[in-house]
Write a protein that holds these residues in place. Structure first.
Motif, PDB file in Angstrom:
ATOM      1  N   ILE A 179       0.837  -1.205   0.000  1.00 55.61           N
ATOM      2  CA  ILE A 179       0.000   0.000   0.000  1.00 55.61           C
ATOM      3  C   ILE A 179       0.868   1.250   0.000  1.00 55.61           C
ATOM      4  N   ILE A 180       1.894   1.237   0.867  1.00 51.17           N
ATOM      5  CA  ILE A 180       2.770   2.407   0.966  1.00 51.17           C
ATOM      6  C   ILE A 180       3.534   2.610  -0.346  1.00 51.17           C
ATOM      7  N   ARG A 181       4.032   1.499  -0.906  1.00 51.94           N
ATOM      8  CA  ARG A 181       4.788   1.598  -2.164  1.00 51.94           C
ATOM      9  C   ARG A 181       3.907   2.116  -3.298  1.00 51.94           C
ATOM     10  N   LEU A 182       2.670   1.631  -3.364  1.00 53.48           N
ATOM     11  CA  LEU A 182       1.768   2.084  -4.427  1.00 53.48           C
ATOM     12  C   LEU A 182       1.678   3.602  -4.418  1.00 53.48           C
ATOM     13  N   ARG A 183       1.403   4.163  -3.223  1.00 47.82           N
ATOM     14  CA  ARG A 183       1.176   5.596  -3.146  1.00 47.82           C
ATOM     15  C   ARG A 183       2.459   6.376  -3.437  1.00 47.82           C
ATOM     16  N   ASN A 184       3.606   5.822  -3.011  1.00 50.70           N
ATOM     17  CA  ASN A 184       4.870   6.553  -3.171  1.00 50.70           C
ATOM     18  C   ASN A 184       5.477   6.405  -4.553  1.00 50.70           C
ATOM     19  N   GLU A 185       5.266   5.262  -5.174  1.00 50.57           N
ATOM     20  CA  GLU A 185       6.059   4.981  -6.370  1.00 50.57           C
ATOM     21  C   GLU A 185       5.306   5.003  -7.684  1.00 50.57           C
ATOM     22  N   VAL A 186       3.980   4.848  -7.629  1.00 55.71           N
ATOM     23  CA  VAL A 186       3.261   4.800  -8.896  1.00 55.71           C
ATOM     24  C   VAL A 186       3.275   6.194  -9.537  1.00 55.71           C
ATOM     25  N   VAL A 187       3.386   6.250 -10.851  1.00 56.04           N
ATOM     26  CA  VAL A 187       3.414   7.539 -11.555  1.00 56.04           C
ATOM     27  C   VAL A 187       2.412   7.495 -12.707  1.00 56.04           C
ATOM     28  N   TYR A 188       2.178   8.659 -13.314  1.00 49.51           N
ATOM     29  CA  TYR A 188       1.375   8.675 -14.527  1.00 49.51           C
ATOM     30  C   TYR A 188       2.308   8.522 -15.717  1.00 49.51           C
ATOM     31  N   CYS A 189       1.941   7.652 -16.658  1.00 51.06           N
ATOM     32  CA  CYS A 189       2.713   7.497 -17.892  1.00 51.06           C
ATOM     33  C   CYS A 189       2.780   8.856 -18.562  1.00 51.06           C
ATOM     34  N   LYS A 190       3.980   9.299 -18.946  1.00 51.72           N
ATOM     35  CA  LYS A 190       4.081  10.664 -19.472  1.00 51.72           C
ATOM     36  C   LYS A 190       3.480  10.802 -20.871  1.00 51.72           C
ATOM     37  N   ARG A 191       3.203   9.684 -21.528  1.00 53.96           N
ATOM     38  CA  ARG A 191       2.526   9.781 -22.811  1.00 53.96           C
ATOM     39  C   ARG A 191       1.009   9.734 -22.670  1.00 53.96           C
ATOM     40  N   CYS A 192       0.495   8.655 -22.032  1.00 55.04           N
ATOM     41  CA  CYS A 192      -0.962   8.455 -22.060  1.00 55.04           C
ATOM     42  C   CYS A 192      -1.647   8.789 -20.736  1.00 55.04           C
ATOM     43  N   MET A 193      -0.881   9.138 -19.709  1.00 57.20           N
ATOM     44  CA  MET A 193      -1.436   9.521 -18.407  1.00 57.20           C
ATOM     45  C   MET A 193      -2.090   8.342 -17.661  1.00 57.20           C
ATOM     46  N   ASN A 194      -1.817   7.142 -18.132  1.00 59.92           N
ATOM     47  CA  ASN A 194      -2.279   5.950 -17.444  1.00 59.92           C
ATOM     48  C   ASN A 194      -1.405   5.729 -16.200  1.00 59.92           C
ATOM     49  N   LEU A 195      -1.890   4.987 -15.218  1.00 58.95           N
ATOM     50  CA  LEU A 195      -1.046   4.654 -14.072  1.00 58.95           C
ATOM     51  C   LEU A 195       0.062   3.715 -14.524  1.00 58.95           C
ATOM     52  N   SER A 196       1.259   3.936 -14.001  1.00 59.64           N
ATOM     53  CA  SER A 196       2.407   3.169 -14.480  1.00 59.64           C
ATOM     54  C   SER A 196       3.482   3.084 -13.404  1.00 59.64           C
ATOM     55  N   ASP A 197       4.318   2.063 -13.492  1.00 61.07           N
ATOM     56  CA  ASP A 197       5.445   1.951 -12.556  1.00 61.07           C
ATOM     57  C   ASP A 197       6.666   2.666 -13.118  1.00 61.07           C
ATOM     58  N   THR A 198       6.644   2.931 -14.416  1.00 58.55           N
ATOM     59  CA  THR A 198       7.793   3.544 -15.077  1.00 58.55           C
ATOM     60  C   THR A 198       7.336   4.805 -15.819  1.00 58.55           C
ATOM     61  N   ASP A 199       8.293   5.585 -16.290  1.00 55.55           N
ATOM     62  CA  ASP A 199       7.998   6.829 -17.002  1.00 55.55           C
ATOM     63  C   ASP A 199       6.966   6.653 -18.104  1.00 55.55           C
ATOM     64  N   VAL A 200       7.185   5.576 -18.881  1.00 59.16           N
ATOM     65  CA  VAL A 200       6.270   5.280 -19.979  1.00 59.16           C
ATOM     66  C   VAL A 200       5.645   3.921 -19.664  1.00 59.16           C
ATOM     67  N   CYS A 201       4.302   3.828 -19.756  1.00 62.39           N
ATOM     68  CA  CYS A 201       3.630   2.601 -19.302  1.00 62.39           C
ATOM     69  C   CYS A 201       3.882   1.437 -20.263  1.00 62.39           C
ATOM     70  N   GLU A 202       3.520   0.235 -19.817  1.00 61.17           N
ATOM     71  CA  GLU A 202       3.781  -0.972 -20.599  1.00 61.17           C
ATOM     72  C   GLU A 202       3.073  -0.953 -21.950  1.00 61.17           C
ATOM     73  N   ILE A 203       1.881  -0.361 -21.954  1.00 56.96           N
ATOM     74  CA  ILE A 203       1.114  -0.331 -23.208  1.00 56.96           C
ATOM     75  C   ILE A 203       1.812   0.596 -24.219  1.00 56.96           C
ATOM     76  N   CYS A 204       2.192   1.791 -23.775  1.00 56.56           N
ATOM     77  CA  CYS A 204       2.851   2.745 -24.686  1.00 56.56           C
ATOM     78  C   CYS A 204       4.213   2.212 -25.134  1.00 56.56           C
ATOM     79  N   ALA A 205       4.884   1.470 -24.236  1.00 57.86           N
ATOM     80  CA  ALA A 205       6.236   1.004 -24.546  1.00 57.86           C
ATOM     81  C   ALA A 205       6.227  -0.269 -25.394  1.00 57.86           C
ATOM     82  N   ASN A 206       5.065  -0.881 -25.554  1.00 60.60           N
ATOM     83  CA  ASN A 206       4.961  -2.143 -26.295  1.00 60.60           C
ATOM     84  C   ASN A 206       5.090  -1.896 -27.802  1.00 60.60           C
ATOM     85  N   PRO A 207       6.154  -2.432 -28.446  1.00 67.24           N
ATOM     86  CA  PRO A 207       6.362  -2.147 -29.872  1.00 67.24           C
ATOM     87  C   PRO A 207       5.291  -2.783 -30.777  1.00 67.24           C
TER      88      PRO A 207
END
Lengths: 206, 206
Positions: free
Chosen positions: B51-79
């Motif tokens: 719970i603590i990690r979710l609130r501290n570490e989750v970010v918005y994907c900088k492309r699609c604004m979806n919730l993501s663990d990384t700068d760009v989410c898995e969907i946007c990063a999927n070739p």
């Protein structure tokens, strides 16, 4: 529902953790996780920490086996409660239910369940021995058996009564009867029958 | 229910925290807390930490604004996903609903809400500007508007369509009609009416 596809592993973890709670499915768990994301970081931190602390720090009161933050719980440690009156209950929920009535001034003994061979719960799984020791070593005048009126509850009552029969202690049980506010025609036969047998003197009020 | 009396402050804290979650009352919160007490220490630790990690570490994907663990989410990063096809949705729940259909191969844009003057949500509260920038700067062929068919959804659709009218991009919306499995007599008039207007060529199957 099929396997949900989460864009965030962190989110997925929290949803999975929430879904393990009783009565919580994937959709409700997701709603909870998204709710937490909208809260202040500090309050979510506090939420997570309170859960971890509960599991790590809470103990059973060494006298009554109730959940407690300290060796002896607040109820047992309260000098205004009567330690010679012990109410035997199944779980901490029952303690809370009785405390909410504001009608009881004694202490408790939490069994941690009732004897139920179907669920594999025998006397050894309960805190009956601790109760026996408490009654025989302490200055106990009365033990109130406040278990469910089911076959398991009756079996447990019987087992405890037999264990305590050598101790000079009065054993009583909760009054059973028609609930206050209930209409007679809807009361079940057994309850109604008992309430006639155990009828009480009519009080004219204050 | 009156103020509950807890024998443990640690327990009370957790019950209070759970009761803040949407749809959870005191009794359910207590059931959850007592459930956690019966689990392994390590798994409760993991629950709290997730719970603590979710609130501290989750970010918005900088492309699609979806919730993501990384700068760009898995969907946007999927070739293997088509970045020239953008589906505009209100929230991450809608992304998950569409992903579950396994019928969509493009990417998303999460608005974070819809225009709703009643709730004080205006265009500035949404990620419309980021969408406009994305469409005008990127190589986008089609934008699918997949918002609710409510007045707020229609308003938001109209606002976005106007913002994008100078861009050489095709704008489409989800097909509306009678649900698969529905009986005609129970379909509402507006849906049924639209499904007649937008009738489709009959397919003989494979």
């Amino acid at each position: 529902m099929n396997q949900q596809l989460y864009s965030s592993k962190l989110l997925e973890n929290v949803v999975n953790e929430f879904s393990k709670l009783p009565g919580i499915g994937q959709k409700t768990a997701l709603r909870m996780a998204l709710h937490l994301l909208k809260q202040e970081t500090a309050s979510v931190q506090q939420f997570g920490e309170s859960i971890i602390r509960l599991r790590n720090e809470v103990v059973y009161c060494k006298r009554c086996m109730n959940l407690s933050d300290t060796d002896v719980c607040e109820i047992c440690a309260n000098p205004r409660r009567d330690p010679s009156l012990i109410c035997v209950v199944e779980s901490i929920r029952d303690v809370m239910a009785i405390e909410n009535t504001m009608q009881y001034n004694g202490v408790y003994h939490v069994l941690g369940g009732i004897i139920s061979p179907m669920d594999g719960v025998g006397p050894a799984d309960l805190t009956v021995d601790a109760l026996e020791k408490r009654v025989k070593e302490g200055d106990v005048a009365e033990v109130i058996l406040a278990l469910s009126t089911t076959m398991e509850g009756d079996t447990t009552n019987f087992y405890i009564a037999r264990k305590l029969k050598d101790a000079a202690v009065k054993i009583s049980t909760l009054a059973r009867g028609v609930s206050i506010g209930d209409e007679l025609e809807y009361a079940d036969q057994i309850t109604l029958g008992r309430s006639i047998i155990h009828r009480q003197p009519f009080e004219m009020g204050e």
